[in-house]
Design an enzyme around this catalytic site. Structure first.
Site, PDB file in Angstrom:
ATOM      1  N   GLY A  75       6.954  60.352  46.890  1.00 41.14           N
ATOM      2  CA  GLY A  75       7.299  58.997  47.331  1.00 41.14           C
ATOM      3  C   GLY A  75       6.966  58.785  48.794  1.00 41.14           C
ATOM      4  O   GLY A  75       7.782  58.280  49.569  1.00 41.14           O
ATOM      5  N   ALA A  76       5.724  59.158  49.176  1.00 35.05           N
ATOM      6  CA  ALA A  76       5.355  59.115  50.603  1.00 35.05           C
ATOM      7  C   ALA A  76       4.494  57.907  50.941  1.00 35.05           C
ATOM      8  O   ALA A  76       3.949  57.829  52.031  1.00 35.05           O
ATOM      9  CB  ALA A  76       4.650  60.410  50.999  1.00 35.05           C
ATOM     10  N   ARG A 124       5.581  54.832  51.220  1.00 39.42           N
ATOM     11  CA  ARG A 124       6.340  53.808  51.953  1.00 39.42           C
ATOM     12  C   ARG A 124       7.594  54.430  52.567  1.00 39.42           C
ATOM     13  O   ARG A 124       7.957  55.553  52.228  1.00 39.42           O
ATOM     14  CB  ARG A 124       6.784  52.692  51.000  1.00 39.42           C
ATOM     15  CG  ARG A 124       5.652  51.965  50.337  1.00 39.42           C
ATOM     16  CD  ARG A 124       6.139  50.806  49.480  1.00 39.42           C
ATOM     17  NE  ARG A 124       6.596  51.229  48.168  1.00 39.42           N
ATOM     18  CZ  ARG A 124       7.832  51.028  47.711  1.00 39.42           C
ATOM     19  NH1 ARG A 124       8.737  50.433  48.457  1.00 39.42           N
ATOM     20  NH2 ARG A 124       8.177  51.422  46.496  1.00 39.42           N
ATOM     21  N   SER A 177      22.001  60.887  49.107  1.00 41.84           N
ATOM     22  CA  SER A 177      22.412  59.622  49.732  1.00 41.84           C
ATOM     23  C   SER A 177      23.910  59.665  50.005  1.00 41.84           C
ATOM     24  O   SER A 177      24.661  60.336  49.287  1.00 41.84           O
ATOM     25  CB  SER A 177      22.126  58.455  48.778  1.00 41.84           C
ATOM     26  OG  SER A 177      22.768  57.285  49.236  1.00 41.84           O
ATOM     27  N   TYR A 188      22.594  55.188  40.382  1.00 43.97           N
ATOM     28  CA  TYR A 188      22.038  55.748  41.621  1.00 43.97           C
ATOM     29  C   TYR A 188      22.979  56.810  42.204  1.00 43.97           C
ATOM     30  O   TYR A 188      22.550  57.896  42.583  1.00 43.97           O
ATOM     31  CB  TYR A 188      21.830  54.604  42.610  1.00 43.97           C
ATOM     32  CG  TYR A 188      21.182  54.988  43.917  1.00 43.97           C
ATOM     33  CD1 TYR A 188      19.818  55.252  43.986  1.00 43.97           C
ATOM     34  CD2 TYR A 188      21.929  55.063  45.101  1.00 43.97           C
ATOM     35  CE1 TYR A 188      19.213  55.587  45.196  1.00 43.97           C
ATOM     36  CE2 TYR A 188      21.338  55.389  46.308  1.00 43.97           C
ATOM     37  CZ  TYR A 188      19.975  55.647  46.344  1.00 43.97           C
ATOM     38  OH  TYR A 188      19.387  55.975  47.538  1.00 43.97           O
ATOM     39  N   ALA A 241      25.183  58.583  40.619  1.00 42.95           N
ATOM     40  CA  ALA A 241      25.175  59.764  39.744  1.00 42.95           C
ATOM     41  C   ALA A 241      23.937  60.614  40.025  1.00 42.95           C
ATOM     42  O   ALA A 241      24.014  61.849  40.103  1.00 42.95           O
ATOM     43  CB  ALA A 241      25.205  59.328  38.279  1.00 42.95           C
ATOM     44  N   ILE A 259      19.322  53.088  55.920  1.00 43.91           N
ATOM     45  CA  ILE A 259      18.138  53.219  56.764  1.00 43.91           C
ATOM     46  C   ILE A 259      17.252  51.998  56.541  1.00 43.91           C
ATOM     47  O   ILE A 259      17.098  51.538  55.397  1.00 43.91           O
ATOM     48  CB  ILE A 259      17.349  54.511  56.371  1.00 43.91           C
ATOM     49  CG1 ILE A 259      18.275  55.748  56.362  1.00 43.91           C
ATOM     50  CG2 ILE A 259      16.139  54.712  57.277  1.00 43.91           C
ATOM     51  CD1 ILE A 259      18.884  56.139  57.682  1.00 43.91           C
TER      52      ILE A 259
HETATM   53  P1  NAP Z   1      11.323  52.909  49.289  1.00 40.97           P
HETATM   54  O1  NAP Z   1      10.904  52.285  50.574  1.00 40.97           O
HETATM   55  O2  NAP Z   1      11.690  52.038  48.148  1.00 40.97           O
HETATM   56  O3  NAP Z   1      10.161  53.944  48.836  1.00 40.97           O
HETATM   57  C1  NAP Z   1      10.320  54.691  47.664  1.00 40.97           C
HETATM   58  C2  NAP Z   1       9.168  55.637  47.503  1.00 40.97           C
HETATM   59  O4  NAP Z   1       9.401  56.429  46.317  1.00 40.97           O
HETATM   60  C3  NAP Z   1       7.835  54.932  47.309  1.00 40.97           C
HETATM   61  O5  NAP Z   1       6.839  55.684  47.957  1.00 40.97           O
HETATM   62  C4  NAP Z   1       7.640  55.005  45.790  1.00 40.97           C
HETATM   63  O6  NAP Z   1       6.275  55.035  45.393  1.00 40.97           O
HETATM   64  C5  NAP Z   1       8.262  56.338  45.485  1.00 40.97           C
HETATM   65  N1  NAP Z   1       8.652  56.504  44.084  1.00 40.97           N
HETATM   66  C6  NAP Z   1       9.631  55.855  43.402  1.00 40.97           C
HETATM   67  N2  NAP Z   1       9.703  56.316  42.141  1.00 40.97           N
HETATM   68  C7  NAP Z   1       8.751  57.278  42.023  1.00 40.97           C
HETATM   69  C8  NAP Z   1       8.342  58.125  40.967  1.00 40.97           C
HETATM   70  N3  NAP Z   1       8.936  58.085  39.761  1.00 40.97           N
HETATM   71  N4  NAP Z   1       7.345  59.007  41.191  1.00 40.97           N
HETATM   72  C9  NAP Z   1       6.732  59.061  42.406  1.00 40.97           C
HETATM   73  N5  NAP Z   1       7.078  58.286  43.444  1.00 40.97           N
HETATM   74  C10 NAP Z   1       8.075  57.405  43.250  1.00 40.97           C
HETATM   75  O7  NAP Z   1      12.572  53.877  49.505  1.00 40.97           O
HETATM   76  P2  NAP Z   1      13.183  54.527  50.840  1.00 40.97           P
HETATM   77  O8  NAP Z   1      14.226  53.613  51.353  1.00 40.97           O
HETATM   78  O9  NAP Z   1      12.104  55.001  51.735  1.00 40.97           O
HETATM   79  O10 NAP Z   1      13.961  55.771  50.199  1.00 40.97           O
HETATM   80  C11 NAP Z   1      13.387  57.063  50.112  1.00 40.97           C
HETATM   81  C12 NAP Z   1      14.424  58.025  49.549  1.00 40.97           C
HETATM   82  O11 NAP Z   1      15.589  58.026  50.379  1.00 40.97           O
HETATM   83  C13 NAP Z   1      14.908  57.654  48.148  1.00 40.97           C
HETATM   84  O12 NAP Z   1      15.161  58.809  47.395  1.00 40.97           O
HETATM   85  C14 NAP Z   1      16.205  56.915  48.427  1.00 40.97           C
HETATM   86  O13 NAP Z   1      17.077  56.953  47.328  1.00 40.97           O
HETATM   87  C15 NAP Z   1      16.722  57.705  49.617  1.00 40.97           C
HETATM   88  N6  NAP Z   1      17.692  56.951  50.422  1.00 40.97           N
HETATM   89  C16 NAP Z   1      17.332  55.811  51.078  1.00 40.97           C
HETATM   90  C17 NAP Z   1      18.272  55.132  51.833  1.00 40.97           C
HETATM   91  C18 NAP Z   1      17.934  53.881  52.597  1.00 40.97           C
HETATM   92  O14 NAP Z   1      18.862  53.310  53.200  1.00 40.97           O
HETATM   93  N7  NAP Z   1      16.705  53.425  52.641  1.00 40.97           N
HETATM   94  C19 NAP Z   1      19.589  55.617  51.899  1.00 40.97           C
HETATM   95  C20 NAP Z   1      19.915  56.776  51.219  1.00 40.97           C
HETATM   96  C21 NAP Z   1      18.963  57.449  50.483  1.00 40.97           C
HETATM   97  P3  NAP Z   1       5.460  53.687  44.980  1.00 40.97           P
HETATM   98  O15 NAP Z   1       5.479  52.823  46.188  1.00 40.97           O
HETATM   99  O16 NAP Z   1       4.105  54.188  44.664  1.00 40.97           O
HETATM  100  O17 NAP Z   1       6.203  53.121  43.829  1.00 40.97           O
END
Ligand code: NAP
Length: 247
Positions: free
Chosen positions: A11-12, A14, A141, A154, A156, A187
């Site tokens: 998931g790199a 974005r 998270s 989420y 879970a 974030i």
């Molecule tokens: P985001 O901006 O929505 O980006 C998600 C990334 O995951 C994208 O690169 C997406 O790829 C990829 N992805 C999703 N499902 C996938 C799959 N089945 N296989 C491969 N790639 C997949 O999310 P983020 O905010 O950066 O979050 C990143 C991580 O941190 C997540 O695990 C999220 O739960 C965790 N997190 C985030 C926050 C926050 O506040 N942002 C807080 C706690 C935890 P595509 O673009 O190609 O779909």
């Protein structure tokens, strides 16, 4: 710091994963930029890394698919000759109150977030055992530690990642492989941009530091956990949340 190391960041394309990929590359690692649907965004991350003279490759794979994630990891090992760092960052949300949550939305979140993490750990561990070393970092998270209405699926998945991290750490510790988790708070990414201003302001009030974090706040900890400096830390879940959860 990470010269000659090879890292796979899921998931790199974005958000947090993109920042992690750029940070590990800046520290000298060759980086595989995994994505699911955002091909152009992933290729832009690769181009940015290559423009600094570092090696990178984009790889499409739904990490929730056991066979596809095995094929990705086998290909990475074939192309790069090794795999030292796995960052299980890929994740999605499909929020709804429990009474309205569909089976499909429950399964989709568990598959991407929890099973995706298992799949990648399962497939890299043989190579890391052979190399007698490795670093695995899983994205949990704050919601996995304290729950959140509307995010049962989420929460879970993210609580599951904490248990999985401790178990994998115990299985792999004697072979020089560390497994840790990070529990970000809120974030600034596309995931949180989708929230209403009211929701953001309500959340800010729950954060002792009074503000949302930045992707760099997470990437800095990943870099430390991936480095030799963190060699004696394993099985931990470390919060990066401005003081939101103090357990
Ligand atoms: P985001 O901006 O929505 O980006 C998600 C990334 O995951 C994208 O690169 C997406 O790829 C990829 N992805 C999703 N499902 C996938 C799959 N089945 N296989 C491969 N790639 C997949 O999310 P983020 O905010 O950066 O979050 C990143 C991580 O941190 C997540 O695990 C999220 O739960 C965790 N997190 C985030 C926050 C926050 O506040 N942002 C807080 C706690 C935890 P595509 O673009 O190609 O779909």
């Amino acid at each position: 710091m990470l010269k000659d190391k090879v890292a796979l960041v899921t998931g790199a394309s974005r958000g947090i994963g993109r920042e992690i990929a750029l940070t590990l590359a800046d520290a000298g690692a060759a980086v595989v930029v995994n994505y699911n649907g955002s091909k152009e965004a992933a290729e832009a991350v690769v181009a940015e890394i290559e423009s600094k003279g570092k090696r990178a490759q984009a790889y499409q794979c739904n990490v929730g698919d056991f066979a596809a994630s095995k094929a990705m990891i086998d290909d990475v090992i074939k192309s790069f000759g090794r795999l030292d760092i796995l960052v299980n960052n890929a994740g999605i949300t499909k929020d709804n109150l429990m009474m309205r949550m569909s089976e499909a939305d429950f399964d989709a979140v568990i598959d991407s977030n929890l099973k995706g993490t298992f799949n990648c750990i399962r497939h890299v561990s043989r190579q890391m055992l052979k190399q007698k070393g490795g670093r695995i970092i899983n994205m949990s998270s704050v919601v996995g530690r304290c729950g959140n209405p509307g995010q049962l699926n989420y929460a879970a998945s993210k609580a599951g990642i904490i248990g999985l991290t401790m178990s994998a750490a115990k299985e792999l510790a004697s072979r020089g492989i560390t497994v840790n988790a990070i529990a970000p708070g809120f974030i600034q990414t596309e995931m949180t941009a989708a929230m209403t201003e009211d929701a953001k302001s309500a959340i800010s009030k729950m954060i002792p530091m009074g503000m949302l974090g930045e992707t760099k706040d997470i990437a800095n900890l990943v870099l430390f956990l991936a480095s030799d400096q963190a060699r004696y830390i394993t099985g931990q879940t470390i919060s990066v949340d401005g003081g939101m959860f103090m357990g």
